[in-house]
Write a protein that holds these residues in place. Structure first.
Motif, PDB file in Angstrom:
ATOM      1  N   ASN A   1       0.644  -6.434  -9.906  1.00 33.84           N
ATOM      2  CA  ASN A   1      -0.794  -6.317  -9.846  1.00 33.84           C
ATOM      3  C   ASN A   1      -1.397  -6.077  -8.393  1.00 33.84           C
ATOM      4  O   ASN A   1      -2.074  -5.210  -8.296  1.00 33.84           O
ATOM      5  CB  ASN A   1      -1.112  -7.780  -9.909  1.00 33.84           C
ATOM      6  N   VAL A   2      -0.519  -6.308  -7.309  1.00 32.36           N
ATOM      7  CA  VAL A   2      -1.137  -5.828  -5.896  1.00 32.36           C
ATOM      8  C   VAL A   2      -0.472  -4.714  -5.371  1.00 32.36           C
ATOM      9  O   VAL A   2       0.568  -4.566  -4.358  1.00 32.36           O
ATOM     10  CB  VAL A   2      -1.067  -7.159  -4.938  1.00 32.36           C
ATOM     11  N   ARG A   3      -0.744  -3.468  -6.006  1.00 37.02           N
ATOM     12  CA  ARG A   3      -0.384  -2.304  -5.503  1.00 37.02           C
ATOM     13  C   ARG A   3      -1.698  -1.385  -5.221  1.00 37.02           C
ATOM     14  O   ARG A   3      -2.445  -1.051  -5.995  1.00 37.02           O
ATOM     15  CB  ARG A   3       0.715  -1.510  -6.503  1.00 37.02           C
ATOM     16  N   LYS A   4      -1.779  -0.791  -4.320  1.00 36.73           N
ATOM     17  CA  LYS A   4      -2.714   0.060  -3.666  1.00 36.73           C
ATOM     18  C   LYS A   4      -2.184   1.511  -3.596  1.00 36.73           C
ATOM     19  O   LYS A   4      -1.324   1.571  -2.854  1.00 36.73           O
ATOM     20  CB  LYS A   4      -3.498  -0.470  -2.569  1.00 36.73           C
ATOM     21  N   ILE A   5      -2.661   2.552  -4.507  1.00 35.73           N
ATOM     22  CA  ILE A   5      -2.009   3.646  -4.346  1.00 35.73           C
ATOM     23  C   ILE A   5      -2.906   4.748  -3.804  1.00 35.73           C
ATOM     24  O   ILE A   5      -3.988   4.771  -4.374  1.00 35.73           O
ATOM     25  CB  ILE A   5      -1.261   4.130  -5.771  1.00 35.73           C
ATOM     26  N   ILE A   6      -2.575   5.460  -2.782  1.00 31.08           N
ATOM     27  CA  ILE A   6      -3.408   6.415  -2.192  1.00 31.08           C
ATOM     28  C   ILE A   6      -2.518   8.020  -2.318  1.00 31.08           C
ATOM     29  O   ILE A   6      -1.405   7.713  -1.837  1.00 31.08           O
ATOM     30  CB  ILE A   6      -3.764   6.229  -0.727  1.00 31.08           C
ATOM     31  N   TYR A   7      -3.373   8.921  -2.809  1.00 30.37           N
ATOM     32  CA  TYR A   7      -2.412  10.278  -2.659  1.00 30.37           C
ATOM     33  C   TYR A   7      -3.245  11.318  -2.112  1.00 30.37           C
ATOM     34  O   TYR A   7      -4.589  11.505  -2.661  1.00 30.37           O
ATOM     35  CB  TYR A   7      -2.318  10.645  -4.146  1.00 30.37           C
ATOM     36  N   GLU A   8      -2.484  12.145  -1.342  1.00 28.80           N
ATOM     37  CA  GLU A   8      -3.538  13.137  -0.581  1.00 28.80           C
ATOM     38  C   GLU A   8      -2.438  14.561  -0.765  1.00 28.80           C
ATOM     39  O   GLU A   8      -1.168  14.197  -0.556  1.00 28.80           O
ATOM     40  CB  GLU A   8      -3.915  13.055   0.676  1.00 28.80           C
ATOM     41  N   LYS A   9      -2.964  15.485  -0.997  1.00 32.01           N
ATOM     42  CA  LYS A   9      -2.280  16.787  -0.779  1.00 32.01           C
ATOM     43  C   LYS A   9      -2.834  17.820   0.194  1.00 32.01           C
ATOM     44  O   LYS A   9      -3.913  18.032   0.234  1.00 32.01           O
ATOM     45  CB  LYS A   9      -2.193  17.721  -2.158  1.00 32.01           C
ATOM     46  N   ASN A  10      -1.999  18.151   1.225  1.00 31.13           N
ATOM     47  CA  ASN A  10      -2.584  18.972   2.248  1.00 31.13           C
ATOM     48  C   ASN A  10      -2.876  20.078   1.869  1.00 31.13           C
ATOM     49  O   ASN A  10      -1.924  20.878   0.769  1.00 31.13           O
ATOM     50  CB  ASN A  10      -1.345  19.131   3.223  1.00 31.13           C
ATOM     51  N   SER A  11      -3.826  20.859   2.374  1.00 30.03           N
ATOM     52  CA  SER A  11      -4.423  22.077   1.781  1.00 30.03           C
ATOM     53  C   SER A  11      -3.422  23.194   2.322  1.00 30.03           C
ATOM     54  O   SER A  11      -3.468  24.382   1.782  1.00 30.03           O
ATOM     55  CB  SER A  11      -5.859  22.536   2.125  1.00 30.03           C
TER      56      SER A  11
ATOM     57  N   THR B   1       2.776  15.179   8.619  1.00 29.62           N
ATOM     58  CA  THR B   1       2.351  14.602   7.291  1.00 29.62           C
ATOM     59  C   THR B   1       2.443  13.117   7.131  1.00 29.62           C
ATOM     60  O   THR B   1       1.571  12.438   6.788  1.00 29.62           O
ATOM     61  CB  THR B   1       3.227  15.370   6.174  1.00 29.62           C
ATOM     62  N   TYR B   2       3.559  12.641   7.935  1.00 27.31           N
ATOM     63  CA  TYR B   2       3.690  11.210   7.840  1.00 27.31           C
ATOM     64  C   TYR B   2       2.698  10.547   9.059  1.00 27.31           C
ATOM     65  O   TYR B   2       2.291   9.378   8.705  1.00 27.31           O
ATOM     66  CB  TYR B   2       4.999  10.516   7.684  1.00 27.31           C
TER      67      TYR B   2
ATOM     68  N   GLU C   1       1.067  -1.096   0.075  1.00 30.03           N
ATOM     69  CA  GLU C   1      -0.049   0.071  -0.131  1.00 30.03           C
ATOM     70  C   GLU C   1       0.714   1.372   0.145  1.00 30.03           C
ATOM     71  O   GLU C   1       1.639   1.431   0.772  1.00 30.03           O
ATOM     72  CB  GLU C   1      -0.852  -0.084   1.405  1.00 30.03           C
ATOM     73  N   ILE C   2       0.786   2.092  -0.898  1.00 32.88           N
ATOM     74  CA  ILE C   2       1.595   3.094  -1.407  1.00 32.88           C
ATOM     75  C   ILE C   2       0.850   4.412  -0.969  1.00 32.88           C
ATOM     76  O   ILE C   2       0.064   4.693  -1.622  1.00 32.88           O
ATOM     77  CB  ILE C   2       2.069   3.273  -2.602  1.00 32.88           C
ATOM     78  N   ILE C   3       1.194   5.182  -0.053  1.00 29.87           N
ATOM     79  CA  ILE C   3       0.443   6.406   0.700  1.00 29.87           C
ATOM     80  C   ILE C   3       1.298   7.635   0.538  1.00 29.87           C
ATOM     81  O   ILE C   3       2.534   7.790   1.031  1.00 29.87           O
ATOM     82  CB  ILE C   3      -0.058   6.083   2.196  1.00 29.87           C
ATOM     83  N   ILE C   4       0.974   8.163  -0.504  1.00 27.16           N
ATOM     84  CA  ILE C   4       1.604   9.637  -0.886  1.00 27.16           C
ATOM     85  C   ILE C   4       0.972  10.740  -0.371  1.00 27.16           C
ATOM     86  O   ILE C   4      -0.014  10.927  -0.585  1.00 27.16           O
ATOM     87  CB  ILE C   4       1.897   9.902  -2.298  1.00 27.16           C
ATOM     88  N   ILE C   5       1.636  11.580   0.693  1.00 28.98           N
ATOM     89  CA  ILE C   5       1.158  12.796   1.179  1.00 28.98           C
ATOM     90  C   ILE C   5       1.986  14.003   0.696  1.00 28.98           C
ATOM     91  O   ILE C   5       3.146  14.083   1.171  1.00 28.98           O
ATOM     92  CB  ILE C   5       1.139  12.745   2.602  1.00 28.98           C
TER      93      ILE C   5
END
Length: 277
Positions: A85-95, A103-104, A33-37
Motif C-alpha cells: 500500500n505505501v509505495r510512492k513512485i516517481i518517474y522522470e526521463k532526462n531530455s 542523474t542520481y 519512495e521509489i524514484i526512477i530517473i
C-alpha cells in the motif's frame, strides 16, 4: 515509521530494470519512495519502466485456494500482483544524457524520505535489506549503514560473496574503499555535507569519505542483503576499461587523502600533554 527514498538511475538497462524495481517494491519495509530517473536511454528502458508502472496499478495474479468437492472444481483467489500500500513512485526521463552522477543527484534532490540510498538499475536488493539497515538508524546507533553483498552474473548465479570489514576509518577508507554499495543513510547528510561530486570518477567513494571526515557515524551490518551485477562480460558505462581505470586512480588519491587525515589526527593526539594536578 520513517520513509525511505530509493533513487534508481537507469541508462540502457531495459533488460534488468524490472527485476530491480520488483526487488525494491517487494521489500518488507512498509514505507518506500521509489524514484526512477532514466538518463535518456537509447534502448527500450523507457517503455519497460512505463509498463512496470502500469502493472503496479493494474496487474493481477492468482493461486488455487480451495477445492470444491461437490463440483470437483479448483477455486482460485485473484489478487493484485503489486499489493504493497505505501509505495510512492516517481518517474522522470532526462531530455538529454547527463551522466550517472548527475542523474542520481537529481533523484536525491527530489527525495523526501528521512533515509535514502541509490540502487543501480541492474542490481537486486534482498527482501529484508531496508528493514535491516534502517534499524540502527532508527535506534540512533549510526548515520550511515552498509552490508555485505553477493556478486552475481546475468543468470543470477552467485560468483562470490563480498564480506566487508566492520567499520573503522582505517579499515574502510585508509586501506582501501570498503563500504560497498548496499547502503542506507540519513538524507540530512546530503543537506549538510553536499551531494555526489559530479566531477568525480569515484563519486560514492568521495561522497562517503566526505561524510566520514565530517563526523558521520558509519556502521557495518554483517549480513548479505544485496546482489551486485557483474560487468565482467559487459564492460560498459563506468565499467568501460578506460573509465574504470580513472575510477581506480581517483580511489587511490582518496585513500591517500584518508591516510593523511588519519595521520594528522593521530599526530594532534600525540601533541597533547596531560598535566597531573
Amino acid at each position: 515509521m520513517n520513509q525511505i527514498s530509493i533513487v534508481i538511475p537507469s541508462y540502457n538497462h531495459g533488460k534488468y530494470i524490472e527485476a530491480c524495481l520488483d526487488s525494491i517494491y517487494f521489500q518488507d519495509y512498509p514505507e518506500i519512495e521509489i524514484i526512477i530517473i532514466d538518463d535518456n536511454s537509447i534502448d527500450n528502458s523507457h517503455s519497460v519502466i512505463k509498463n512496470w508502472i502500469h502493472n503496479v496499478k493494474s496487474s493481477s495474479t492468482s493461486f488455487i485456494s480451495k477445492y470444491d468437492e461437490k463440483k470437483d472444481e479448483l477455486i482460485k483467489t485473484i489478487y493484485n500482483r503489486y499489493n504493497k500500500n505505501v509505495r510512492k513512485i516517481i518517474y522522470e526521463k532526462n531530455s538529454k544524457n547527463i551522466g550517472s552522477t548527475a542523474t542520481y543527484n537529481k533523484g536525491f534532490r527530489i527525495a523526501t524520505g528521512e533515509y535514502c540510498t541509490f540502487v543501480a538499475a541492474d542490481d537486486i536488493t534482498h527482501p529484508q535489506m531496508l528493514s535491516t539497515l534502517a534499524k540502527p538508524l532508527d535506534e540512533n546507533a549510526a548515520d550511515f549503514v552498509y552490508s555485505n553483498m553477493f556478486i552475481i552474473d546475468d543468470n543470477h548465479q552467485i560468483l562470490r560473496e563480498f564480506i566487508l570489514p566492520d567499520y573503522s576509518f582505517e579499515k574502510s577508507f585508509c586501506e582501501w574503499y570498503l563500504c560497498g554499495v548496499s547502503t542506507l543513510y540519513r538524507r540530512s547528510l546530503h543537506e549538510t555535507f553536499g551531494y555526489y561530486d559530479e566531477n568525480s570518477h569515484a563519486d560514492d567513494h568521495e561522497c562517503y569519505l566526505r561524510f566520514a571526515l565530517n563526523g558521520a557515524r558509519l556502521l557495518h551490518i554483517n549480513k548479505t542483503l544485496y546482489s551486485v551485477r557483474s560487468h565482467a562480460q559487459r564492460q560498459v558505462g563506468l565499467h568501460h576499461p578506460e573509465k574504470f581505470k580513472n575510477l581506480l586512480e581517483e580511489s587511490k588519491r582518496l585513500v591517500l587523502k584518508a591516510r593523511i587525515s588519519l595521520h594528522a589526527k593521530r599526530s594532534s593526539h600525540d601533541d597533547i600533554v596531560v598535566i597531573q594536578p
